[in-house]
Design a protein around this motif. Structure first.
Motif, mmCIF file in Angstrom:
data_model
loop_
_atom_site.group_PDB
_atom_site.id
_atom_site.type_symbol
_atom_site.label_atom_id
_atom_site.label_comp_id
_atom_site.label_asym_id
_atom_site.label_seq_id
_atom_site.Cartn_x
_atom_site.Cartn_y
_atom_site.Cartn_z
ATOM 1 N N VAL A 1 0.806 -1.229 0.000
ATOM 2 C CA VAL A 1 0.000 0.000 0.000
ATOM 3 C C VAL A 1 0.837 1.276 0.000
ATOM 4 N N CYS A 2 2.127 1.159 0.261
ATOM 5 C CA CYS A 2 2.948 2.375 0.415
ATOM 6 C C CYS A 2 2.880 3.227 -0.854
ATOM 7 N N PRO A 3 2.358 4.438 -0.760
ATOM 8 C CA PRO A 3 2.190 5.254 -1.974
ATOM 9 C C PRO A 3 3.516 5.680 -2.597
ATOM 10 N N ARG B 1 12.217 8.575 -0.162
ATOM 11 C CA ARG B 1 10.928 8.423 -0.854
ATOM 12 C C ARG B 1 9.777 8.702 0.097
ATOM 13 N N CYS B 2 9.879 8.128 1.291
ATOM 14 C CA CYS B 2 8.818 8.294 2.282
ATOM 15 C C CYS B 2 8.648 9.768 2.625
ATOM 16 N N TYR B 3 9.750 10.436 2.967
ATOM 17 C CA TYR B 3 9.643 11.830 3.416
ATOM 18 C C TYR B 3 9.214 12.754 2.271
ATOM 19 N N ASP C 1 2.049 13.018 7.756
ATOM 20 C CA ASP C 1 3.081 11.978 7.877
ATOM 21 C C ASP C 1 2.537 10.608 7.433
ATOM 22 N N CYS C 2 1.557 10.627 6.600
ATOM 23 C CA CYS C 2 1.039 9.469 5.850
ATOM 24 C C CYS C 2 0.546 8.335 6.762
ATOM 25 N N GLY C 3 1.443 7.467 7.207
ATOM 26 C CA GLY C 3 1.062 6.392 8.115
ATOM 27 C C GLY C 3 0.189 5.317 7.485
ATOM 28 N N ARG C 4 0.158 5.272 6.138
ATOM 29 C CA ARG C 4 -0.649 4.239 5.475
ATOM 30 C C ARG C 4 -0.155 2.852 5.880
ATOM 31 N N CYS C 5 1.162 2.694 5.970
ATOM 32 C CA CYS C 5 1.764 1.402 6.326
ATOM 33 C C CYS C 5 1.282 0.968 7.714
ATOM 34 N N MET C 6 1.266 1.938 8.626
ATOM 35 C CA MET C 6 0.863 1.637 10.001
ATOM 36 C C MET C 6 -0.617 1.231 10.048
HETATM 37 S S1 SF4 Z 1 4.543 6.510 5.928
HETATM 38 FE FE1 SF4 Z 1 4.688 4.358 5.345
HETATM 39 S S2 SF4 Z 1 3.199 4.085 3.690
HETATM 40 FE FE2 SF4 Z 1 3.535 6.282 3.916
HETATM 41 S S3 SF4 Z 1 5.120 6.787 2.429
HETATM 42 FE FE3 SF4 Z 1 6.162 6.377 4.369
HETATM 43 S S4 SF4 Z 1 6.703 4.203 4.335
HETATM 44 FE FE4 SF4 Z 1 5.164 4.553 2.742
#
Ligand code: SF4
Ligand code: SF4
Length: 452
Positions: free
Chosen positions: A355-357, A382-384, A393-398
């Motif tokens: 799912v990580c965008p 990439r994440c930041y 701070d996204c948190g989709r992974c969490m």
């Molecule tokens: S917070 Fe997690 S899902 Fe979001 S961009 Fe970073 S590593 Fe990917």
């Protein structure tokens, strides 16, 4: 009624009760697909058991036989402990320079001596970091999910955490409280929980826990770090399931910021309490760490570092924030905990990577790194960069991690099976994909936020 009919009725009612409870709990958790599936299974199982009860004795006996055989097979397959050989990661052989971490690099201001010096020493980071510098930034107007009213909440919490950063250390009482380490350990752990911590662990402080040079927080950028405390107390605070599940939208960063502030307040109060008992102590909070909090928390027995590079605890997964207190107060360290089942689960799961965008999370196996560790490593740039584009701070992974499900009876039954059996882990993952989807969508925020 015959004994077989009574037995079938009891089993049928128990199964129906299980599906009904799961459906209602899922509804409450806003897992609508899981809820709909459970209601469907409730209906189907009800029809099957009603059919058995209305059938001939022969069919009833066959039905009972099938139920017993399936239950036995389920027990053997899922609850009989099965293990897969998993090697633990050795500790890092070198200390990490805090200046190299993403959050320190993000604070460097173009044109300043620190900026010039850093990229002169790390030219490989310059082009990577240019990508996020071209974006508006975290909580900034112009980002995808920016909303001034909602952004005000994390801005308030970050302001609070920032205001606490100079309170991480302070004067030490001249009189000492002297007690046996196990008694004091008990007191400190309970004090942390009393203040709002969820899990608390203690370990010896090792040099690999400590950053080599200051990258942010109090002190001079680039200054060598010396920290000679003997012990580290690590603790978690729980993040709201409902808010985390909205990631990468604004409520996710509202919750992160709130829990960073909570963890910071607890750590500062505990460190000050230890100093009031006559021992040196320093709090390590968001933006002012001298230690790598997830590494300390892992060694303090709180969990493992999973595929997404965050600490995962057995009961809340990555849905936690951390803080640490280092001290010379004599304490009793926790038994070193090792959770191979969590590493095993991460090996087969990969949901966060799917799912990580920004595709920052690796799909492969753990790798050996130059520092001697065996782990997964995310791509922090990439994440930041994604964060600075969407403003949160996204948190989709969490949010999608199966370990991050709510801490309630339903999910805890699954957690017991996951902890015991490799086969159960595979089945649990299959069920997670079925009930919550392989790539779950973000949830809607709570009503009071939706109305904003
Ligand atoms: S917070 Fe997690 S899902 Fe979001 S961009 Fe970073 S590593 Fe990917
Ligand atoms: S989502 Fe799956 S692979 Fe990623 S950290 Fe959680 S358990 Fe591990």
């Amino acid at each position: 009624m015959t004994p077989v009919e009574v037995f079938l009725l009891i089993i049928g009612l128990l199964i129906s009760f299980g599906f009904l409870s799961f459906a209602l709990v899922s509804l409450h958790e806003k897992h609508h697909r899981a809820s709909a599936l459970s209601f469907l299974l409730l209906l189907v199982s009800g029809i099957i058991f009603a059919a058995f009860l209305l059938s001939s004795k022969l069919i009833q006996n066959i039905g009972l036989g099938i139920i017993l055989a399936v239950s036995l097979a389920g027990f053997i397959l899922f609850f009989w402990p099965t293990a897969k050989e998993i090697a633990p990661s050795p500790p890092p052989e070198q200390r990490v320079d805090e200046r190299t971490i993403m959050f320190a690099r993000a604070r460097l201001e173009p044109g300043t001596p620190n900026f010039e010096a850093y990229y002169r020493d790390h030219p490989d980071h310059k082009s990577l970091d240019e990508a996020f510098r071209q974006n508006p930034g975290l909580l900034e107007p112009g980002t995808l999910f920016f909303n001034q009213k909602l952004a005000a909440s994390p801005q308030g919490d970050f302001f609070l955490t920032e205001s606490l950063r100079d309170a991480v250390d302070g004067p030490i009482s001249e009189t000492k409280v002297v007690e046996p380490p196990d008694k004091m350990t008990d007191f400190i752990k309970n004090l942390a929980i009393y203040h709002g911590a969820r899990d608390v662990g203690i370990c010896r402080l090792h040099s690999y826990h400590i950053y080599s040079h200051i990258g942010r927080g109090s002190g001079e950028f680039g200054e060598e770090i010396t920290l000679d405390h003997q012990f580290a107390v690590a603790f978690t605070v729980e993040m709201s399931h409902e808010m985390v599940n909205t990631g990468p939208r604004m409520p996710a960063v509202m919750e992160s910021a709130r829990q960073y502030a909570e963890a910071g307040k607890i750590a500062i109060a505990l460190a000050a309490a230890i100093r009031a008992m006559g021992y040196p102590a320093r709090a390590h909070i968001d933006g002012n760490y001298r230690v790598i909090a997830p590494l300390v928390a892992k060694d303090a027995g709180l969990g493992e570092i999973g595929r997404m590079g965050l600490l995962m605890t057995p009961s809340l997964g990555p849905r936690v924030r951390l803080a640490v207190i280092t001290t010379d107060l004599p304490l009793k360290e926790n038994q070193a905990a090792w959770h191979p089942e969590m590493i095993d689960f991460c090996s087969i799961c990969k949901k966060c990577a799917q799912v990580c965008p920004s595709q920052a999370i690796p799909f492969g196996d753990r790798q050996e790194y130059a520092d001697g560790t065996l782990r997964w490593k995310i791509n922090p740039e990439r994440c930041y960069t994604y964060w600075t584009r969407v403003g949160t701070d996204c948190g989709r992974c969490m949010a999608v991690c199966p370990y991050a499900h709510a801490d309630n009876f339903m999910h805890n039954i699954i957690r017991v099976g996951v902890a015991h059996s490799h086969n159960f882990r595979r089945a649990a993952l299959w069920m997670d994909d079925l009930f919550y989807e392989k790539k779950p969508m973000p949830h809607t925020p709570p009503d009071w936020i939706q109305s904003v």
